[in-house]
Scaffold this motif. Structure first.
Motif, PDB file in Angstrom:
ATOM      1  N   THR A 369      39.097  51.973  33.993  1.00 53.26           N
ATOM      2  CA  THR A 369      39.324  50.617  33.505  1.00 53.26           C
ATOM      3  C   THR A 369      40.549  50.707  32.613  1.00 53.26           C
ATOM      4  OG1 THR A 369      36.964  50.267  33.483  1.00 53.26           O
ATOM      5  CG2 THR A 369      38.271  48.632  32.328  1.00 53.26           C
ATOM      6  N   ASP A 380      45.300  42.577  28.954  1.00 52.73           N
ATOM      7  CA  ASP A 380      44.497  42.265  30.129  1.00 52.73           C
ATOM      8  C   ASP A 380      43.900  43.601  30.583  1.00 52.73           C
ATOM      9  OD1 ASP A 380      43.431  40.968  32.244  1.00 52.73           O
ATOM     10  OD2 ASP A 380      45.319  40.650  33.343  1.00 52.73           O
ATOM     11  N   SER A 381      42.997  43.565  31.512  1.00 50.64           N
ATOM     12  CA  SER A 381      42.512  44.864  32.004  1.00 50.64           C
ATOM     13  C   SER A 381      42.362  44.815  33.519  1.00 50.64           C
ATOM     14  CB  SER A 381      41.178  45.211  31.348  1.00 50.64           C
ATOM     15  OG  SER A 381      40.184  44.371  31.849  1.00 50.64           O
ATOM     16  N   ARG A 382      42.374  45.992  34.119  1.00 45.52           N
ATOM     17  CA  ARG A 382      42.119  46.049  35.560  1.00 45.52           C
ATOM     18  C   ARG A 382      41.251  47.274  35.845  1.00 45.52           C
ATOM     19  NH1 ARG A 382      46.666  49.035  39.302  1.00 45.52           N
ATOM     20  NH2 ARG A 382      47.125  50.714  37.859  1.00 45.52           N
ATOM     21  N   VAL A 384      40.770  50.165  38.409  1.00 44.80           N
ATOM     22  CA  VAL A 384      41.554  50.766  39.486  1.00 44.80           C
ATOM     23  C   VAL A 384      40.915  52.080  39.916  1.00 44.80           C
ATOM     24  CG1 VAL A 384      43.158  51.716  37.755  1.00 44.80           C
ATOM     25  CG2 VAL A 384      43.861  51.619  40.133  1.00 44.80           C
ATOM     26  N   LYS A 434      45.451  38.272  42.165  1.00 43.66           N
ATOM     27  CA  LYS A 434      44.024  38.485  42.446  1.00 43.66           C
ATOM     28  C   LYS A 434      43.847  39.439  43.626  1.00 43.66           C
ATOM     29  CE  LYS A 434      40.252  35.282  41.814  1.00 43.66           C
ATOM     30  NZ  LYS A 434      39.783  33.944  42.025  1.00 43.66           N
ATOM     31  N   ARG A 437      44.490  42.959  42.562  1.00 45.60           N
ATOM     32  CA  ARG A 437      43.355  43.503  41.797  1.00 45.60           C
ATOM     33  C   ARG A 437      42.230  43.977  42.723  1.00 45.60           C
ATOM     34  NH1 ARG A 437      46.422  43.356  38.221  1.00 45.60           N
ATOM     35  NH2 ARG A 437      46.144  42.580  36.108  1.00 45.60           N
ATOM     36  N   ASP A 440      43.288  47.220  44.122  1.00 46.57           N
ATOM     37  CA  ASP A 440      43.174  48.275  43.099  1.00 46.57           C
ATOM     38  C   ASP A 440      41.722  48.757  43.010  1.00 46.57           C
ATOM     39  OD1 ASP A 440      45.832  48.001  42.469  1.00 46.57           O
ATOM     40  OD2 ASP A 440      45.486  46.756  40.681  1.00 46.57           O
ATOM     41  N   ALA A 441      40.806  47.808  43.104  1.00 43.44           N
ATOM     42  CA  ALA A 441      39.388  48.129  42.923  1.00 43.44           C
ATOM     43  C   ALA A 441      38.808  48.955  44.064  1.00 43.44           C
ATOM     44  CB  ALA A 441      38.581  46.836  42.753  1.00 43.44           C
TER      45      ALA A 441
END
Ligand code: ATP
Length: 487
Positions: A369, A380-382, A384, A434, A437, A440-441
């Motif tokens: 994270t 912000d966060s992502r 990955v 979006k 993201r 990335d996930a």
């Protein structure tokens, strides 16, 4: 709960949310320690398996593969020692009726001591446990549990039974008439399928010692303490290789494979500090040397792979039980005698890795994270997944910026060009951020965006997952850029 426990829980939730791993038959509340792999999970699992298979069979000219059946003649398991010895020392708590593996119970206390900074005490405890296990001293182990006041997590008491052995093999019946049916076992390891086929393979492939036989496939163990997600399952997959060598050379081959297997892990770009060897103190009576390659999972350093120097034990046992010769004729000249080495039963060095555990290793190592600082200073966060590109489930996402103006058509063309070569994903829905993201996930290393400029100059934006850097490249170069990064 420690931060690492939280991370482990986050990984489990993420794996479910993004279609990597589901509890088995979840609509019926699941089945303990059995899991199903979803669309991205099955793809990642296959890629890890292929990466192992290629490194063993394609890159080593003296290793060939087989695919043996799960069911084997029941005498196999008598010969291998599994019927009599494939058991773990267990202890029950009389108040909760909960059963524990003795080594797990003691290791649990050692982990707690380490968390409290009492490393020396923890190391001494483990050393004492190893010594007692090596001596099969169950009374001593029970005393160790009592002396350290180890209690049951459910009842909170130390009201323990004596320590007993519990066999881990699943059995079933072969044949339709129950009275006449034979009891057979679901294989608890894939290795025996290799041993019983040793001569078939050696002769048909005209292999000469030293050579190896590799196999991947399901194995089944009725694990008593089956928790920690896919780390310990009742149905799992192994990737094993048995390397047959001339007696007397097993030491050098053991060292070779110990090093080569660690290098395989590091070739995925995983940091060496996350790995360590654990040399076995307790050796099976036939074993000459054995070690585990351990990885630092969020639940601590744990075994992911075993390297074992097994002498000629397995082939000798099968020769004795089957009454079929398991010998190899070596016509290389022995410099000591000037004559061929002649007939002998080869020695074996085994490498054995759990595919599911390797999968968990990749999830644990990849999941992050990340906090991102925007230009205006806000954050912000992502989430990955830094999955190594060569094993990532999807290699390239192709994203037209908008659903009109001819952009989807160009994107589709690129998709058609790339999809025969590697796994691609096409999406036109939602804002581009979006869509990035979501990729990335699931760990997609490259995203390509087709925009209005593409129509003018035949260039696209390629975005790199880890750095989030974007660069403008020629549309015709995309396939090559991705291809050279996934070998
Ligand atoms: P452990 O001590 O964790 O029970 P083991 O020493 O019995 O493992 P091996 O018999 O050497 O394991 O099996 C080789 C590999 O198979 C292990 O290193 C592990 O990666 C995998 N493996 C073994 N048991 C399981 C299981 N129940 N679930 C998932 N993977 C497993």
């Amino acid at each position: 709960m420690t931060t690492n426990d939280n991370k482990f829980q986050e990984i489990i939730s993420h794996a479910k949310e993004y279609g990597f791993v589901f509890p088995s038959s979840e609509i019926y509340d699941g089945l303990s320690a059995v899991y199903d792999y979803g669309p991205y999970g099955s793809e990642l699992k296959k890629n890890i398996r292929d990466y192992w298979w290629k490194s063993m069979t394609q890159l080593h000219e003296n290793i060939v593969g087989i695919d043996a059946a799960i069911f084997m003649h029941p005498t196999t398991w008598k010969a291998s020692g599994h019927v009599d010895n494939f058991s773990d020392p267990m202890i029950d708590n009389r108040d909760s009726n909960k059963r524990y593996r003795v080594d797990h119970l003691i290791e649990g206390l050692a982990d707690k001591l380490k968390d409290e900074g009492k490393t020396q005490e923890a190391d001494e405890l483990i050393a004492e446990m190893d010594r007692l296990l090596a001596a099969d001293d169950y009374a001593g182990l029970k005393d160790l549990i009592a002396k350290n006041n180890i209690v049951c997590a459910i009842s909170g008491t130390g009201n323990w039974t004596d320590i007993r052995q519990f066999n881990l093999m699943f059995s079933t019946q072969l044949g339709s008439v129950t009275e006449e049916a034979d009891t057979i076992y679901l294989r608890p390891e894939t290795a025996q399928g290799i041993f019983v086929n040793f001569l078939n393979v050696q002769k048909t492939s005209r292999m000469r010692i030293p050579f190896g036989i590799a196999q991947t496939g399901k194995a089944f163990r009725n694990e008593i303490v089956a928790r920690q997600f896919i780390f310990r399952m009742r149905e799992f997959e192994q990737m094993e290789m048995q390397f047959f060598v001339r007696p007397g050379t097993e030491g050098e081959w053991y060292r070779y494979w110990k090093e080569a297997r660690l290098q395989w892990h590091l070739s995925l770009g995983i940091s060496p500090e996350k790995y360590r060897y654990h040399d076995h103190v307790k050796l099976a009576h036939y074993a000459k040397e054995a070690c585990d390659i351990e990885f630092e999972f969020p639940i601590g350093f744990k075994e992911v792979e075993g390297i074992h120097s097994r002498s000629d034990f397995d082939l000798t046992q099968h020769q004795q039980y089957s009454k079929k010769k398991m010998q190899y004729f070596d016509n290389d000249v022995d410099p000591a005698t000037g004559k061929p080495f002649g007939n002998y039963i080869p020695y074996v060095v085994e490498t054995s890795i759990g595919l599911d555990r390797m999968f968990l290793l990749i999830l644990s190592e990849s999941y992050e994270t990340e906090t991102l600082t925007k230009e205006d200073g806000s954050t912000d966060s992502r989430v990955v997944m830094h999955i190594p590109a060569k094993i990532a489930p999807v290699k390239l996402a192709i994203l037209p910026l908008v659903k009109k103006d001819g952009l989807p058509e160009i994107a589709r063309e690129l998709m058609n060009e790339c999809k025969p070569h590697f796994r691609c994903f096409y999406e036109e829905k939602d804002a581009i951020g979006k869509r990035y993201r979501r990729q990335d996930a699931i760990g997609t290393p490259f995203c390509v965006t087709v925009d209005h400029q593409t129509k003018e100059d035949q260039t696209v934006t390629i975005r790199h997952r880890d750095s989030m850097q974007q660069e403008r490249v020629s549309l015709s170069a995309v396939r090559e850029i991705v291809s050279k990064n996934i070998i």
